[in-house]
Design an enzyme around this catalytic site. Structure first.
Site, PDB file in Angstrom:
ATOM      1  N   GLN A  11       0.846  -1.213   0.000  1.00  0.00           N
ATOM      2  CA  GLN A  11       0.000   0.000   0.000  1.00  0.00           C
ATOM      3  C   GLN A  11       0.875   1.254   0.000  1.00  0.00           C
ATOM      4  O   GLN A  11       0.732   2.133  -0.845  1.00  0.00           O
ATOM      5  CB  GLN A  11      -0.877   0.042   1.253  1.00  0.00           C
ATOM      6  N   ALA A  59       6.744  -5.412   5.020  1.00  0.00           N
ATOM      7  CA  ALA A  59       6.342  -5.871   6.352  1.00  0.00           C
ATOM      8  C   ALA A  59       5.452  -7.094   6.197  1.00  0.00           C
ATOM      9  O   ALA A  59       4.858  -7.314   5.137  1.00  0.00           O
ATOM     10  CB  ALA A  59       5.580  -4.779   7.098  1.00  0.00           C
ATOM     11  N   THR A 100       4.169   0.753  13.760  1.00  0.00           N
ATOM     12  CA  THR A 100       2.713   0.710  13.917  1.00  0.00           C
ATOM     13  C   THR A 100       2.222   1.162  15.294  1.00  0.00           C
ATOM     14  O   THR A 100       2.942   1.015  16.297  1.00  0.00           O
ATOM     15  CB  THR A 100       2.241  -0.749  13.680  1.00  0.00           C
ATOM     16  N   ASP A 101       0.996   1.653  15.314  1.00  0.00           N
ATOM     17  CA  ASP A 101       0.313   1.970  16.585  1.00  0.00           C
ATOM     18  C   ASP A 101       0.076   0.701  17.412  1.00  0.00           C
ATOM     19  O   ASP A 101      -0.176   0.775  18.609  1.00  0.00           O
ATOM     20  CB  ASP A 101      -1.024   2.676  16.296  1.00  0.00           C
ATOM     21  N   TYR A 124       1.912  -9.459  15.879  1.00  0.00           N
ATOM     22  CA  TYR A 124       2.313  -8.426  14.907  1.00  0.00           C
ATOM     23  C   TYR A 124       2.967  -7.247  15.638  1.00  0.00           C
ATOM     24  O   TYR A 124       4.056  -6.800  15.262  1.00  0.00           O
ATOM     25  CB  TYR A 124       1.074  -7.968  14.121  1.00  0.00           C
ATOM     26  N   TRP A 149      -3.624   2.418  10.935  1.00  0.00           N
ATOM     27  CA  TRP A 149      -4.800   2.156  10.085  1.00  0.00           C
ATOM     28  C   TRP A 149      -4.560   2.629   8.641  1.00  0.00           C
ATOM     29  O   TRP A 149      -5.309   3.461   8.099  1.00  0.00           O
ATOM     30  CB  TRP A 149      -6.034   2.834  10.676  1.00  0.00           C
TER      31      TRP A 149
HETATM   32  N1  NAP Z   1      -1.575  -1.714   6.929  1.00  0.00           N
HETATM   33  C1  NAP Z   1      -1.769  -1.056   8.070  1.00  0.00           C
HETATM   34  O1  NAP Z   1      -2.911  -0.841   8.524  1.00  0.00           O
HETATM   35  C2  NAP Z   1      -0.581  -0.544   8.858  1.00  0.00           C
HETATM   36  C3  NAP Z   1      -0.829   0.087  10.099  1.00  0.00           C
HETATM   37  C4  NAP Z   1       0.260   0.583  10.822  1.00  0.00           C
HETATM   38  C5  NAP Z   1       1.539   0.449  10.312  1.00  0.00           C
HETATM   39  N2  NAP Z   1       1.756  -0.181   9.117  1.00  0.00           N
HETATM   40  C6  NAP Z   1       3.140  -0.313   8.641  1.00  0.00           C
HETATM   41  O2  NAP Z   1       3.292   0.468   7.464  1.00  0.00           O
HETATM   42  C7  NAP Z   1       4.266  -0.165   6.598  1.00  0.00           C
HETATM   43  C8  NAP Z   1       3.668  -0.362   5.234  1.00  0.00           C
HETATM   44  O3  NAP Z   1       2.519  -1.198   5.358  1.00  0.00           O
HETATM   45  P1  NAP Z   1       1.546  -1.523   4.141  1.00  0.00           P
HETATM   46  O4  NAP Z   1       0.159  -1.444   4.649  1.00  0.00           O
HETATM   47  O5  NAP Z   1       1.953  -0.750   2.948  1.00  0.00           O
HETATM   48  O6  NAP Z   1       1.900  -3.074   3.916  1.00  0.00           O
HETATM   49  P2  NAP Z   1       1.434  -4.066   2.733  1.00  0.00           P
HETATM   50  O7  NAP Z   1       0.480  -3.376   1.826  1.00  0.00           O
HETATM   51  O8  NAP Z   1       1.027  -5.329   3.393  1.00  0.00           O
HETATM   52  O9  NAP Z   1       2.798  -4.290   1.917  1.00  0.00           O
HETATM   53  C9  NAP Z   1       3.850  -4.995   2.469  1.00  0.00           C
HETATM   54  C10 NAP Z   1       4.925  -5.163   1.432  1.00  0.00           C
HETATM   55  O10 NAP Z   1       5.924  -6.034   1.993  1.00  0.00           O
HETATM   56  C11 NAP Z   1       6.193  -7.045   1.043  1.00  0.00           C
HETATM   57  N3  NAP Z   1       6.702  -8.249   1.692  1.00  0.00           N
HETATM   58  C12 NAP Z   1       6.022  -9.130   2.466  1.00  0.00           C
HETATM   59  N4  NAP Z   1       6.833 -10.130   2.839  1.00  0.00           N
HETATM   60  C13 NAP Z   1       8.058  -9.873   2.307  1.00  0.00           C
HETATM   61  C14 NAP Z   1       9.311 -10.534   2.326  1.00  0.00           C
HETATM   62  N5  NAP Z   1       9.507 -11.690   2.971  1.00  0.00           N
HETATM   63  N6  NAP Z   1      10.342  -9.978   1.675  1.00  0.00           N
HETATM   64  C15 NAP Z   1      10.190  -8.834   0.969  1.00  0.00           C
HETATM   65  N7  NAP Z   1       9.024  -8.164   0.895  1.00  0.00           N
HETATM   66  C16 NAP Z   1       7.961  -8.677   1.561  1.00  0.00           C
HETATM   67  C17 NAP Z   1       4.871  -7.259   0.334  1.00  0.00           C
HETATM   68  O11 NAP Z   1       5.103  -7.959  -0.870  1.00  0.00           O
HETATM   69  P3  NAP Z   1       3.882  -8.739  -1.606  1.00  0.00           P
HETATM   70  O12 NAP Z   1       3.251  -7.725  -2.475  1.00  0.00           O
HETATM   71  O13 NAP Z   1       4.613  -9.803  -2.365  1.00  0.00           O
HETATM   72  O14 NAP Z   1       2.968  -9.238  -0.546  1.00  0.00           O
HETATM   73  C18 NAP Z   1       4.442  -5.817   0.149  1.00  0.00           C
HETATM   74  O15 NAP Z   1       5.111  -5.220  -0.949  1.00  0.00           O
HETATM   75  C19 NAP Z   1       4.667  -1.458   7.307  1.00  0.00           C
HETATM   76  O16 NAP Z   1       5.827  -1.237   8.055  1.00  0.00           O
HETATM   77  C20 NAP Z   1       3.506  -1.732   8.253  1.00  0.00           C
HETATM   78  O17 NAP Z   1       3.889  -2.502   9.364  1.00  0.00           O
HETATM   79  C21 NAP Z   1       0.712  -0.655   8.366  1.00  0.00           C
END
Ligand code: NAP
Length: 292
Positions: A11, A59, A100-101, A124, A149
């Site tokens: 995302q 992540a 993350t929160d 997580y 979020w």
């Molecule tokens: N989503 C939320 O609500 C949320 C909330 C708070 C904080 N965050 C943090 O914000 C950041 C970005 O989150 P996001 O929502 O953009 O995450 P996301 O949409 O789930 O994307 C995660 C990315 O990591 C890749 N990935 C997963 N496993 C991997 C591996 N083993 N090696 C290399 N790449 C890998 C995924 O690849 P694939 O496309 O192949 O799956 C994807 O490109 C993260 O640090 C997350 O913890 C997210």
């Protein structure tokens, strides 16, 4: 300036791929070109590309599945970022990383600051906190942005689920006792790019000067119920909606493998003071994203 973006299909990563393009030479990679669960894969990519700045948007983000895959989640979220930080330090590169929160237990009752003690209540959150600590312990040049979020219309998330349910269900029950700050992936990416752009004349010096942990999320806060109501009001395919009623519910009515913090809104004033930037209110970005 060479920027290495990891996780460009995610995302936030997808949006970063667009916003970082203008800032220098951008190399964007995802799994399996880099496997964040494999320290050798991380080391060899960084040594091959030799970036000046690394932005890690990878992540393991499936909060419920992490309960049954704690080792994999820890490898990607907890250990991998520490290896990245070691390699960045050896190269003299800066590292931008996200957290993350969900490192908080949600009992404080007012927005969390960076001084508040983390106390994760799910796997997580534990693994993301381990990642923060690993990056900090290496002692290189890093910025960690804790956000909350996150949504985008490009991958399944709460917003896309609500839009889908709105077209397939008659009644929706959404929890009203989980509160945080919805954050549009695009605004997070744009803020990240602006931080890098602010230090353009001396990118590493600038990042070293601003080094630290920051809360960075959409302005204001709401419950998932309030968020869902607004998503449905703004949804551009309102004429297709079958839902007649949306009702508030309690988290205990919907048991999930992972427990979630009830109140995890983030106080972003440190970022605002230090970087001189503010993310827009969550309602405003929802207008732009869902109404798009
Ligand atoms: N989503 C939320 O609500 C949320 C909330 C708070 C904080 N965050 C943090 O914000 C950041 C970005 O989150 P996001 O929502 O953009 O995450 P996301 O949409 O789930 O994307 C995660 C990315 O990591 C890749 N990935 C997963 N496993 C991997 C591996 N083993 N090696 C290399 N790449 C890998 C995924 O690849 P694939 O496309 O192949 O799956 C994807 O490109 C993260 O640090 C997350 O913890 C997210």
């Amino acid at each position: 300036m060479k920027i290495l973006l990891l996780g460009n299909t995610g995302q936030v990563g997808w949006e970063l791929n667009r916003t970082l393009l203008t800032l220098g030479e951008l190399v964007a990679l995802d799994y399996p070109r880099i496997d964040m669960a494999d320290p050798n894969s991380i080391r060899s990519i960084i040594r091959e590309i030799k970036p000046h700045i690394i932005v890690n948007a990878t992540a393991y983000t499936d909060v419920d599945k992490a309960e049954s895959e704690p080792k994999l989640a820890m490898a990607i979220n907890g250990i991998g970022p520490g290896i990245l930080a070691q390699e960045a330090k050896k190269l003299g590169a800066g590292l931008i990383h996200y957290s993350t929160d969900y490192v908080f237990d949600g009992t404080k009752g007012s927005p969390y600051t960076e001084e508040d003690q983390p106390n994760p209540i799910n796997v997580y959150g534990e693994t993301k906190l381990a990642g923060e600590k690993a990056v900090q312990e290496v002692g290189g040049t890093y910025l960690i942005f804790r956000t909350s979020w996150v949504y985008s219309l490009r991958r399944p998330c709460f917003v896309t689920k609500v839009l889908e349910w709105a077209k397939t269900k008659k009644e929706l029950r959404i929890v009203d006792d989980q509160i945080s700050s919805p954050t549009w992936a695009r605004t997070l990416a744009e803020a990240t790019a602006q931080v890098i752009a602010q230090g353009r004349s001396d990118p590493l010096g600038y990042l070293a000067q601003k080094k630290g942990l920051y809360h960075l999320a959409g302005g204001g806060s709401c419950s998932r119920y309030e968020w869902a109501k607004m998503i449905m009001e703004l949804g551009s395919h309102r004429h297709e909606q079958t839902v007649k009623e949306i009702l508030p519910a309690l988290t205990i009515d919907f048991p999930t493998p992972a427990q979630r913090p009830l109140f995890s809104a983030l106080d972003c004033s440190r970022f605002e003071r230090t970087i001189n930037l503010t993310l827009p209110r969550w309602q405003d970005t929802l207008h732009l994203s869902v109404g798009e």
